[in-house]
Write an enzyme that holds these catalytic residues in place. Structure first.
Site, PDB file in Angstrom:
ATOM      1  N   CYS A 146       0.815  -1.218   0.000  1.00 49.83           N
ATOM      2  CA  CYS A 146       0.000   0.000   0.000  1.00 49.83           C
ATOM      3  C   CYS A 146       0.847   1.265   0.000  1.00 49.83           C
ATOM      4  O   CYS A 146       0.316   2.365  -0.036  1.00 49.83           O
ATOM      5  CB  CYS A 146      -0.931   0.007   1.212  1.00 49.83           C
ATOM      6  SG  CYS A 146      -2.140  -1.320   1.181  1.00 49.83           S
ATOM      7  N   CYS A 177      -0.213  10.172   7.138  1.00 49.81           N
ATOM      8  CA  CYS A 177       1.016   9.718   7.786  1.00 49.81           C
ATOM      9  C   CYS A 177       0.908   9.849   9.308  1.00 49.81           C
ATOM     10  O   CYS A 177       1.397   8.990  10.053  1.00 49.81           O
ATOM     11  CB  CYS A 177       2.209  10.511   7.270  1.00 49.81           C
ATOM     12  SG  CYS A 177       2.535  10.281   5.507  1.00 49.81           S
ATOM     13  N   CYS A 225       7.111   8.030   2.733  1.00 52.15           N
ATOM     14  CA  CYS A 225       7.579   9.324   2.250  1.00 52.15           C
ATOM     15  C   CYS A 225       8.194  10.138   3.394  1.00 52.15           C
ATOM     16  O   CYS A 225       8.283   9.689   4.537  1.00 52.15           O
ATOM     17  CB  CYS A 225       6.422  10.088   1.627  1.00 52.15           C
ATOM     18  SG  CYS A 225       5.101  10.451   2.812  1.00 52.15           S
ATOM     19  N   ASP A 281       2.937   2.560   2.411  1.00 46.53           N
ATOM     20  CA  ASP A 281       3.392   3.071   3.706  1.00 46.53           C
ATOM     21  C   ASP A 281       3.327   1.953   4.735  1.00 46.53           C
ATOM     22  O   ASP A 281       2.360   1.180   4.757  1.00 46.53           O
ATOM     23  CB  ASP A 281       2.507   4.229   4.194  1.00 46.53           C
ATOM     24  CG  ASP A 281       2.671   5.469   3.346  1.00 46.53           C
ATOM     25  OD1 ASP A 281       3.804   5.959   3.235  1.00 46.53           O
ATOM     26  OD2 ASP A 281       1.674   5.951   2.794  1.00 46.53           O
TER      27      ASP A 281
END
Length: 276
Positions: A35, A105, A61, A37
């Protein structure tokens, strides 16, 4: 380019507490490489229930790394009770904010912390998607995650749901369900179905790949053939027939009457299939 705060840049370029921990008292793992992350959080908790140390391993990221680094700094010295009260908003605030498209995130950090505290209590880790209905198949997001993000962050649009959970950011098939969940949580009547939006090239490519893998290829394999996707350029789909299909006198009919027809029905009526 994303508009990152200086603190996000600092925690990305110089992450704190990165790496696995030897003999942790608690481990929480969320996300998946498929996916895009993933975060693994390690905690050292003393007999008084105080978090003495926290480390992490993250695949993702700059915002994912910075959020994970920030989370470990926030947790040090906190009691388990205090840690339980933390949300993704605390992580984002510690960093001076995150771009709206990267808020997922910070949500991943909150979920990893919840998983680690469950592990510390000896509660079994839930199986994938066991805690709710799987809504977004592209990113593996359940309705429970979506409802929690809406409630905790005051979300009001599907675009905001995507920013906070990634749900709806892939093929887009789950968008109608996201609208239903949003209306349910906000106590509103479901909005009328919007006019269908044209697929982006990325969405079209993903759906073409899915239909070829799940529908077209299995059917051809039954007769000793196969198919390989070569390219997708707008509505032009280039494929190569393999096995028995490659030398079959009816290969052109296979392309037009089966492959093209199937893709037009399930992806886009404007698709043109070409063989190489």
């Amino acid at each position: 380019m994303w508009d990152y705060t200086d603190k996000v840049k600092e925690h990305f370029l110089n992450p704190r507490n990165a790496g696995a921990m030897e003999n942790p008292d608690a481990v929480g793992e969320v996300g998946s490489l498929a996916c895009g992350d993933a975060l693994k959080l390690f905690l050292k908790i003393n007999d008084q229930g105080v978090i003495e140390n926290a480390t992490f391993q993250t695949f993702g990221c700059a915002s994912a790394i910075a959020s994970s680094s920030a989370l470990t700094e926030i947790l040090k010295g906190k009691t388990v009770a205090e840690a339980e009260a933390l949300t993704n908003k605390d992580i984002a605030a510690y960093l001076g904010g995150l771009p709206k498209e990267k808020m997922h995130c910070s949500v991943m950090g909150e979920e990893a912390l919840a998983a680690a505290l469950k592990n510390w209590r000896g509660e079994a880790a839930p199986e994938a998607h066991a805690e709710g209905e799987l809504v977004c198949r592209c990113f593996g997001v359940t309705d429970e995650t979506i409802r929690r993000a809406i409630t905790e962050n005051g979300l009001r649009t599907v675009e905001e749901i995507t920013n906070y959970t990634k749900a709806g950011g892939g093929c887009g098939d789950c968008v109608p369900r996201l609208e239903e969940i949003l209306a349910e949580v906000l106590g509103q009547a479901p909005a009328p179905a919007p006019a269908a939006r044209p697929l982006t090239n990325l969405q079209r490519m993903q759906k073409v790949m899915q239909v070829i893998d799940d529908v077209v290829a299995p059917s051809l394999k039954k007769d000793g053939g196969n198919i390989e996707l070569v390219d997708v350029d707008g509505t032009d789909v280039v494929v190569s027939l393999r096995g028995a299909c490659a030398s079959c006198p009816s290969s052109q009919l296979t392309l037009t009457d089966f492959v093209q027809k199937t893709l037009r029905e399930q992806v886009d009526p404007a698709i043109r299939v070409k063989g190489v």
